[in-house]
Structures are given as C-alpha cells and as structure tokens.
Design an enzyme around this catalytic site. Sequence first.
Site, PDB file in Angstrom:
ATOM      1  N   GLU A 261      -2.386   7.454   8.237  1.00  0.00           N
ATOM      2  CA  GLU A 261      -2.877   8.522   7.369  1.00  0.00           C
ATOM      3  C   GLU A 261      -4.122   9.146   7.965  1.00  0.00           C
ATOM      4  O   GLU A 261      -4.814   8.528   8.790  1.00  0.00           O
ATOM      5  CB  GLU A 261      -3.151   8.010   5.946  1.00  0.00           C
TER       6      GLU A 261
ATOM      7  N   LYS B 126       0.822  -1.205   0.000  1.00  0.00           N
ATOM      8  CA  LYS B 126       0.000   0.000   0.000  1.00  0.00           C
ATOM      9  C   LYS B 126       0.860   1.262   0.000  1.00  0.00           C
ATOM     10  O   LYS B 126       0.487   2.285  -0.576  1.00  0.00           O
ATOM     11  CB  LYS B 126      -0.929  -0.008   1.213  1.00  0.00           C
TER      12      LYS B 126
ATOM     13  N   ARG C 134      -6.175  -7.197  -9.770  1.00  0.00           N
ATOM     14  CA  ARG C 134      -6.890  -8.441 -10.076  1.00  0.00           C
ATOM     15  C   ARG C 134      -8.338  -8.137 -10.435  1.00  0.00           C
ATOM     16  O   ARG C 134      -8.772  -6.980 -10.365  1.00  0.00           O
ATOM     17  CB  ARG C 134      -6.874  -9.348  -8.837  1.00  0.00           C
TER      18      ARG C 134
END
Length: 508
Positions: A202, A118, A295
Amino acid sequence: MPPFGKVLVSNRGEIAVRVMKAIKEMGMKVVAVYSEADKYAVHVKYADEAYYIGPSPSIESYLNIQRIVDAAEKAHADAVHPGYGFLSERADFAEAVEKAGMTFIGPSSEVINRVKSKLDGKRVAKEAGTPIAPGSDGPVGSLDEALKLAEKIGYPVMVKAAYGGGGIGITRADNADQLMDIWERNKRLAKEAFGRPDLYIEKAAVRPRHIETQLIGDKYGSYVVAFERECTIQRRNQKLIEEAPSPALTWEKRQEFIDASVRFGKRIGYFALGTMEFAYSDVTKDLYFLELNKRLQVEHGITELITGIDLVKLQIRLVAGEHLPFTQEELKIRGHAIEYRINAEDPLNNFTGSSGYVTYYKEPNGPNVRLDSGIERGSWVPPFYDSLVAKLMVYGENRARAIETGRRALRDLKIGGIKTTIPLYKLIMDDEDYQTGNFTTAYIADKSELFVKKLKEKEMLKTALAASVYNRGLMRGNTRTQEEGNAKPKSAWKTYGVQAQANARVMW
C-alpha cells in the site's frame, strides 16, 4: 452483582496483574496460569489460584489452547480474559472457550472471524467508507506484480505481512531496488512469524503519524469512540511512547477519526473493546485505515486517564451483556496523558533484549503517576517473551505539564539488574522536537545516532563515578587491619560528605 464468579487470565506480566486488579475490584475471584519460567512471577502470587500450563517457550504454554482451557475447567472458571498478545485475537481460542461453556472476554469467535487478516480489515474498511491507502486488494502473488503495482501507485510504498501483527513484517520501500531487495526476505519473515507468507502493498503516507482510536461497542449496536492515542514514537514499527490525545489533531479532524471508526464497527457488528489503527499525514491531512486490533490495547491506560473510564471493567461488563453506560456526547477529554513502555532492552545495543534478575526496584509515586508493572525486586525477567516489563503513565492538565511529570517519574523509577529503555525516554523528554510535537514514525531512526552518543556519554560518566567511589573505599568490605583499628577514627562529617558527592542513586 458481579458479572462472573471466577475469571481466568490467560496471560502474564504487567497486563495479567492489571486485569486481575480490575477483576478483584469487581468482586470476582481470579485465576492465573504460568509457565516454568513464571512460577515465581508477580501475577502468579497476586491471583487467588494459579495453574501450571507447560514449559517456558510460549508455544508450549501461553499459546497452548488446550492446556489453558483445561486449566480454566479445572478451576471452574466462568470466563477467560486473554489480555493482549498471545491468543487474544485468535478465533480458535475464543471458540474453544465458548465450546467449553465459558465466556471469552472479547469479541466472539464469530466476530473475530469477520476480520481474520489485515486484508480482511481493508476490505471491510472499503465497504464501510473508512479511508484506506491505495494499494493491493489482496495478497500480491509475485515480485513482478509488486513492482508493477508500486509503479502505478507511486513510491514510497509499504510492504506488509497480510496475517502480521505487532509491527512485525512491515518494511518501507522508497524505490524499485529496495522493493526487490526486501520482497523475498519479508515473505520468509511472514512465513516464520505467522505461518503464512502472504504480502500486500500500500501507498506510504507522507511524513506519517501512527494514530489509533478506542472503539467501544455493546451487543445491541451502540458505539462510542473514547478518542485517540498518538503512537508515533516507535522503533522497528513497535511502539515505545504513546500519548492521548494526539497533539496533531484538531477537533474537526478528530471527528473524522471517530466517524470512520464507528462505521467500521457497525459494518461487522463489533462489540467490546477494539482499537482502530490509522496512518495520518501531517502534510496532506489524509488518514488511512491500517488494522483493527480485536482486544484490549497495551496503551489503554492513557485513555483511562483522560476519560475517567476503567476500560477493563467496561470490557467485562459489555461482554456480560450490559448496555453502554454513556453516549459519545457524554465523553470528554480531560487533560493529557503519556505512557512509556518500560522494556527490558538495551537502547545502546540496537534494543537487544535484556533478561536476568531484578536486583533493585523502586517505583515512582506522587501526583498524576501510574505504574502498571509485572516485576518486583528479585523477579526473573525471562528471555522467552515480549520485553515489556512495566508501563509508566503520567497525567497533566495539558501536554507540557504531562511532560514535566513524565520527566520526574522517569527519574524516580529505578530498575537494576537488567537494561531498560528508561535512559532513552529521559533524552526524548528533553528533545525540542518531541516537546513541540514535531515528529513522525521515523523519529527514533532519524535521531538514533544523537541518542546513542548521549547515552554513551552517560554510561562513561557512570563508569567514572563507580571507579571514583571504589577508589575512595566506599564500595570495599570491612577489611581494616589491627593497626587501622587502633588508628584515629575518620571524621564522620568527612565520610558523609564523600558519600553525598557519590550518591548511589546516580548509578542507576
């Protein structure tokens, strides 16, 4: 001419069946793999060939790269489709397939390696000009560093596993005390689930929604975005109900999502299907990049319903080297679609998993209803894998009509022998906040007490009805004595009336 002759699907359950149907429709042979727990599963029966790959635990079967590649070679497969989950985003799996001389149906191992975590995704997003939330640029080394950073960017903050996925390892902290409480726990969870304890922080969006876009690219640098999916109805950061398009976006804001997604895809030379996930605030109207799923997405079906595109077939053709067959301008949104993840879980017991045999099974039908399922009557739902057993999708000319169809389809879908999330979805469809689109990612948590109360009331009613049916003799065996045999027969009309009042359908 089909792109490949034979394709192995390295997955199980409903997604394996969904992918296999597309492969067969394209004129190709399909190969299944299965674990000990899945030897009688629907996807095994549906395939042209099937190969055993190990014991029930996924680490010994569906996560075992060498066994899957060996099965593909034994079957003389030309390509491998990973579905979603398991090995679908693992660069080492894609590389093993490529080294064996087969095509991996997804982005190449080289492309996957460009966004390994990430944090890699946040870095690429920043370089591409895709909006990201304020926070750490890399793993946060210590709790002291985390506290200083959180104080700088302001609470609430999200603590996330850098190498996480599936909503696991994500926790919100509203103050320093909460951050101190969850820090070490999240590090242990990240280590256990993903093999890496790295965490990052975050800024949390205000009244956040979870909105994702369907990125599509070919190998020649062309990109489109098949619009967005609203994935805000979640429990423990895992999606339950998705819909397309989002009821929260204007066309102008939708274009921002599209542009941000294309910039990201171009930056890393992405191709095939990918899902760009964002947090979006209804209050500030800000959007923040969360991650790229490299995906086919679980909820791809609702995008298919509103665009008319078969995403699985398109994915296969793009990987085989074909050009994108349409432009962004040619894509149109037609109507509205909703997906319900039918999980083998008990909503009354904090979504505890429910394994066992499916004793009763009836699929809904009628206009604008689609069910992607990996079970049938007699199927064994094992405790070793994800709880998703089917996906119910409905379509309407607008959101209100889609909700109406969803209500009917949820009533018509009957699954016995295991607990499922169907009763919860029925309540959600009747909830005013859902109907008006007034919800955030905290929707389930905020309403859990109300929903549990209503579900308990329905369970008590079922128990009372069962007792009534039993007491009237409708559930007993034929144990009539000789005297009863000589007695005057009961009125058939009366018997029919009692049975109609206690119709077995209300028991499900």
